[in-house]
Design a protein around this motif. Structure first.
Motif, PDB file in Angstrom:
ATOM      1  N   ILE A   1      49.250  45.727  47.750  1.00 41.00           N
ATOM      2  CA  ILE A   1      50.097  46.553  48.598  1.00 41.00           C
ATOM      3  C   ILE A   1      51.201  47.159  47.734  1.00 41.00           C
ATOM      4  N   GLY A   2      52.047  47.941  48.363  1.00 36.87           N
ATOM      5  CA  GLY A   2      53.121  48.586  47.623  1.00 36.87           C
ATOM      6  C   GLY A   2      52.659  49.885  46.995  1.00 36.87           C
ATOM      7  N   LEU A   3      53.458  50.399  46.087  1.00 34.58           N
ATOM      8  CA  LEU A   3      53.142  51.672  45.440  1.00 34.58           C
ATOM      9  C   LEU A   3      51.833  51.590  44.666  1.00 34.58           C
ATOM     10  N   GLY A   4      51.579  50.426  44.054  1.00 29.56           N
ATOM     11  CA  GLY A   4      50.362  50.272  43.259  1.00 29.56           C
ATOM     12  C   GLY A   4      49.092  50.421  44.058  1.00 29.56           C
ATOM     13  N   SER A   5      49.171  50.106  45.367  1.00 25.87           N
ATOM     14  CA  SER A   5      47.955  50.195  46.190  1.00 25.87           C
ATOM     15  C   SER A   5      47.481  51.638  46.345  1.00 25.87           C
ATOM     16  N   GLN A   6      48.345  52.595  46.020  1.00 29.28           N
ATOM     17  CA  GLN A   6      47.978  54.000  46.162  1.00 29.28           C
ATOM     18  C   GLN A   6      47.578  54.639  44.836  1.00 29.28           C
ATOM     19  N   ILE A   7      47.661  53.906  43.735  1.00 29.00           N
ATOM     20  CA  ILE A   7      47.291  54.431  42.427  1.00 29.00           C
ATOM     21  C   ILE A   7      45.770  54.401  42.278  1.00 29.00           C
ATOM     22  N   ALA A   8      45.198  55.541  42.057  1.00 28.17           N
ATOM     23  CA  ALA A   8      43.731  55.648  41.981  1.00 28.17           C
ATOM     24  C   ALA A   8      43.184  54.826  40.816  1.00 28.17           C
ATOM     25  N   GLY A   9      42.173  53.983  41.104  1.00 25.37           N
ATOM     26  CA  GLY A   9      41.500  53.205  40.071  1.00 25.37           C
ATOM     27  C   GLY A   9      42.161  51.890  39.724  1.00 25.37           C
ATOM     28  N   LEU A  10      43.358  51.619  40.210  1.00 25.01           N
ATOM     29  CA  LEU A  10      44.034  50.380  39.835  1.00 25.01           C
ATOM     30  C   LEU A  10      43.342  49.171  40.443  1.00 25.01           C
ATOM     31  N   ASP A  11      42.833  49.300  41.662  1.00 26.73           N
ATOM     32  CA  ASP A  11      42.141  48.169  42.296  1.00 26.73           C
ATOM     33  C   ASP A  11      40.878  47.805  41.527  1.00 26.73           C
ATOM     34  N   LYS A  12      40.175  48.819  41.006  1.00 26.29           N
ATOM     35  CA  LYS A  12      38.969  48.546  40.228  1.00 26.29           C
ATOM     36  C   LYS A  12      39.312  47.862  38.908  1.00 26.29           C
ATOM     37  N   LEU A  13      40.403  48.277  38.273  1.00 27.73           N
ATOM     38  CA  LEU A  13      40.834  47.640  37.031  1.00 27.73           C
ATOM     39  C   LEU A  13      41.119  46.155  37.251  1.00 27.73           C
ATOM     40  N   PHE A  14      41.851  45.821  38.328  1.00 24.89           N
ATOM     41  CA  PHE A  14      42.149  44.420  38.622  1.00 24.89           C
ATOM     42  C   PHE A  14      40.862  43.636  38.919  1.00 24.89           C
ATOM     43  N   THR A  15      39.922  44.264  39.642  1.00 25.37           N
ATOM     44  CA  THR A  15      38.669  43.580  39.970  1.00 25.37           C
ATOM     45  C   THR A  15      37.912  43.203  38.697  1.00 25.37           C
ATOM     46  N   ASN A  16      37.824  44.148  37.783  1.00 26.34           N
ATOM     47  CA  ASN A  16      37.080  43.899  36.553  1.00 26.34           C
ATOM     48  C   ASN A  16      37.776  42.889  35.646  1.00 26.34           C
ATOM     49  N   GLU A  17      39.114  42.945  35.566  1.00 22.69           N
ATOM     50  CA  GLU A  17      39.827  42.071  34.642  1.00 22.69           C
ATOM     51  C   GLU A  17      40.042  40.669  35.204  1.00 22.69           C
ATOM     52  N   LEU A  18      40.237  40.558  36.499  1.00 20.55           N
ATOM     53  CA  LEU A  18      40.486  39.244  37.108  1.00 20.55           C
ATOM     54  C   LEU A  18      39.203  38.526  37.491  1.00 20.55           C
ATOM     55  N   GLY A  19      38.147  39.279  37.688  1.00 25.07           N
ATOM     56  CA  GLY A  19      36.899  38.672  38.135  1.00 25.07           C
ATOM     57  C   GLY A  19      36.924  38.326  39.604  1.00 25.07           C
ATOM     58  N   VAL A  20      37.872  38.856  40.339  1.00 20.17           N
ATOM     59  CA  VAL A  20      37.992  38.619  41.779  1.00 20.17           C
ATOM     60  C   VAL A  20      38.126  39.986  42.457  1.00 20.17           C
ATOM     61  N   THR A  21      37.435  40.147  43.561  1.00 23.22           N
ATOM     62  CA  THR A  21      37.473  41.425  44.272  1.00 23.22           C
ATOM     63  C   THR A  21      38.901  41.775  44.664  1.00 23.22           C
ATOM     64  N   THR A  22      39.327  42.969  44.277  1.00 17.09           N
ATOM     65  CA  THR A  22      40.685  43.433  44.584  1.00 17.09           C
ATOM     66  C   THR A  22      40.580  44.692  45.432  1.00 17.09           C
ATOM     67  N   GLU A  23      41.308  44.699  46.552  1.00 20.52           N
ATOM     68  CA  GLU A  23      41.284  45.838  47.468  1.00 20.52           C
ATOM     69  C   GLU A  23      42.696  46.276  47.808  1.00 20.52           C
ATOM     70  N   SER A  24      42.848  47.583  47.962  1.00 23.56           N
ATOM     71  CA  SER A  24      44.125  48.123  48.436  1.00 23.56           C
ATOM     72  C   SER A  24      44.174  48.018  49.951  1.00 23.56           C
ATOM     73  N   VAL A  25      45.296  47.556  50.487  1.00 22.46           N
ATOM     74  CA  VAL A  25      45.439  47.334  51.926  1.00 22.46           C
ATOM     75  C   VAL A  25      46.081  48.556  52.570  1.00 22.46           C
ATOM     76  N   ASN A  26      45.455  49.071  53.592  1.00 25.72           N
ATOM     77  CA  ASN A  26      46.009  50.226  54.311  1.00 25.72           C
ATOM     78  C   ASN A  26      46.076  50.006  55.816  1.00 25.72           C
ATOM     79  N   SER A  27      45.716  48.819  56.279  1.00 24.01           N
ATOM     80  CA  SER A  27      45.851  48.484  57.697  1.00 24.01           C
ATOM     81  C   SER A  27      46.024  46.975  57.818  1.00 24.01           C
ATOM     82  N   VAL A  28      46.812  46.555  58.813  1.00 20.80           N
ATOM     83  CA  VAL A  28      47.084  45.128  59.017  1.00 20.80           C
ATOM     84  C   VAL A  28      47.059  44.817  60.515  1.00 20.80           C
TER      85      VAL A  28
END
Length: 560
Positions: A304-331
């Protein structure tokens, strides 16, 4: 209080959410943002800027937002936090317990800090050894004062202050009901890594890295004709400017590089590498938690936060952490009004969480003002009640009062009517007082021996002829005299007689003495003197006694 403005001031953007305050099911009405001026925001601290306050006020007016109560959420590396264990007390007792022992938790001058806390849960809840796990927070008052000043200049009233870490928990805990999840709030210069399991906070860490290095790298290349911080961020949102991995050696990245010229490849490589410290620190928090909680490893990362809107950042975290990373846009924690028109929801989630259940950072003076406001309302209510009571008492007392006025008027007329008689009475009283004074003066001339003449007259009349008064003496109180009589019977009779005198109050008898005198007589047979004559000797006896006769007071007489 139905609505508040929940505000998060960031390094480049200030996010404002109009929503319900402290509601179980809050509704969001509007979300807007304005640029944060350079040099106004520094690690959570706000510099005094009337121009910025004016911009904020104008933005509210332009968006027809009339709400003036505000809360803010603060991201600051200087907010101290510490996990503590408390006795298993009720939640409404936690605040008093923390403040009573605050100096043990934070060995600093606490007069310069405000305290807050987040309840993390209960350990050994079903046993006698149950403990309450709490994250304790300490925030400098100077930090809060900056927001208070800003809001006051913008025409707002600060009613609550929250810590961004708590805001994240409040908005995201309903999203994690069973598994263990890490929520990363990525901003320009900081990141908060929060681990939640089954709706409860398990761990939270502040990381001093964000996307700032990547933005600065983009600005240094001037490849995209963008030289302002805000415009670079907008470009990162719209275009994927980072590789899927930090190394850049994966198949997907290699294929992407083939489509770029040398300059673009170099720029994207540097911008991706600038994210290395951020990704590395997030990975260390993840590994730390998993190493201690093997049975409940982290299965997902939400951004969440500003980073959740940066294109490609979620994919970078997924690949580097080995855990699925998703940007949250609804709660699930909030609902949106039909006209809310929210864009980039993930950026506003922290601001939304601040109004759900803030930790309570607010200056003591503000708390006192809030109490005063309550007292003011109570005072107004009391005054109204007193007014009603006074009116009722007036109505009830009006008739008796009018009766008393009428009676007073009647008495005044009677007083005027009998005024002559009052003057006669006064004259009579004056004469009576004069008479009493005359009698009093006359009494001063009275004496006990005023009846002396009457006493002597009575004595002369009743004293026997054979009695002789040998001595007499009188003063103001009594008469004393000595009487001589031939016989004792004569003495007793005189005493009884004197005691019957009306002019005497009392009679006292002294000692009675008996006296004998010898009398010599010469007999002449012839009326010539010769040698032969006869001498006749005889004895005469008499009784002498003293009488003390006491006068009546002031010469009065009385019967015995």
């Amino acid at each position: 209080m139905s609505k508040v403005l929940s505000i998060e001031v960031g390094n480049s953007l200030t996010k404002i959410v109009e929503m319900d305050y402290k509601s179980k099911n809050p509704k969001v009405y509007k979300c807007i943002n304005i640029p944060t001026p350079d040099e106004v925001f520094d690690d959570g601290y706000i510099s005094d800027s009337k121009e910025y306050a004016g911009t904020l006020r104008q933005a509210l007016a332009d968006n027809k937002i009339k709400t003036r109560q505000a809360v803010c959420t603060i991201t600051c590396s200087k907010i101290a936090n510490r996990e503590i264990m408390l006795p298993n007390v009720k939640l409404n007792q936690v605040d008093d317990l923390i403040r009573a022992n605050a100096s043990e938790y934070f060995p600093v001058d606490l007069s310069q800090y405000e305290l807050g806390y987040i309840v993390l849960g209960r350990e050994n809840a079903d046993t006698e050894a149950a403990k309450l796990k709490v994250m304790l927070l300490a925030c400098e008052k100077e930090l809060i004062q900056g927001y208070d000043t800003l809001f006051e200049q913008a025409g707002l009233k600060l009613v609550g202050v929250d810590y961004a870490g708590n805001s994240v928990v409040q908005i995201m805990k309903k999203e994690v009901t069973e598994e263990t999840e890490m929520v990363i709030k990525v901003e320009e210069q900081s990141t908060i890594a929060t681990i939640i399991r089954s709706g409860e906070l398990m761990m939270q860490r502040n990381l001093g890295y964000g996307i700032d290095n990547t933005v600065q790298t983009m600005m240094s290349y001037h490849l995209f004709n963008e030289d302002s911080y805000g415009k670079c961020i907008d470009l990162l949102k719209e275009h994927n400017c980072i590789y899927p991995t930090l190394s850049g050696e994966d198949e997907e990245t290699l294929k992407l590089k083939e489509t770029l010229d040398k300059g673009d490849r170099k720029a994207m490589t540097d911008m991706t590498e600038a994210l290395g410290p951020l990704v590395g620190n997030v990975g260390r928090v993840l590994d730390l938690y998993n190493s201690k909680n093997v049975e409940h490893p982290i299965t997902k990362v939400s951004m969440i936060g500003l980073g959740s809107q940066i294109a490609g950042l979620d994919k970078l975290f997924t690949n580097e952490l080995g855990v699925t990373t998703e940007s949250v846009n609804s709660v699930k924690s909030v609902t949106f009004a039909l006209n809310a028109q929210v864009k980039d929801t993930g950026e506003y989630l922290t601001a939304m969480g601040a109004s759900i259940s803030p930790v309570g950072f607010i200056e003591d003076q503000k708390k006192a003002d809030a109490k005063k406001t309550n007292y003011l309302s109570l005072s107004i209510l009391c005054l109204l009640l007193i007014g009603v009571i006074i009116a009722a008492m007036y109505i009830m007392a009006k008739k008796p009062y009018e009766d008393e006025v009428l009676q007073k008027t009647t008495l005044e007329l009677l007083e005027k009517k009998y005024e002559p008689a009052l003057k006669v009475k006064e004259q009579c009283d004056n004469v009576s007082r004069l008479y009493e004074e005359v009698v009093k003066v006359a009494s001063l001339t009275d004496s006990n021996n005023d009846g002396l003449v009457a006493f002597l007259t009575e004595l002369e009349a009743k004293l026997p002829s054979n009695a002789t008064v040998e001595a007499f003496q009188s003063d103001n109180n009594q008469a004393t005299f000595t009487i001589k009589v031939p016989t004792m019977m004569d003495a007793a009779g005189i005493i009884n007689t004197v005691r019957e005198f009306e002019t005497l109050a009392d009679v006292r008898v002294g000692s009675i003495s008996k006296t004998t005198d010898k009398e010599v007589a010469i007999k002449h047979e012839n009326k010539e003197v010769d040698d032969d004559f006869e001498e006749d000797v005889s004895e005469e006896t008499y009784y002498t006694f003293n009488l003390e006769c006491i006068y009546h007071s002031n010469g009065a007489t009385g019967e015995k």
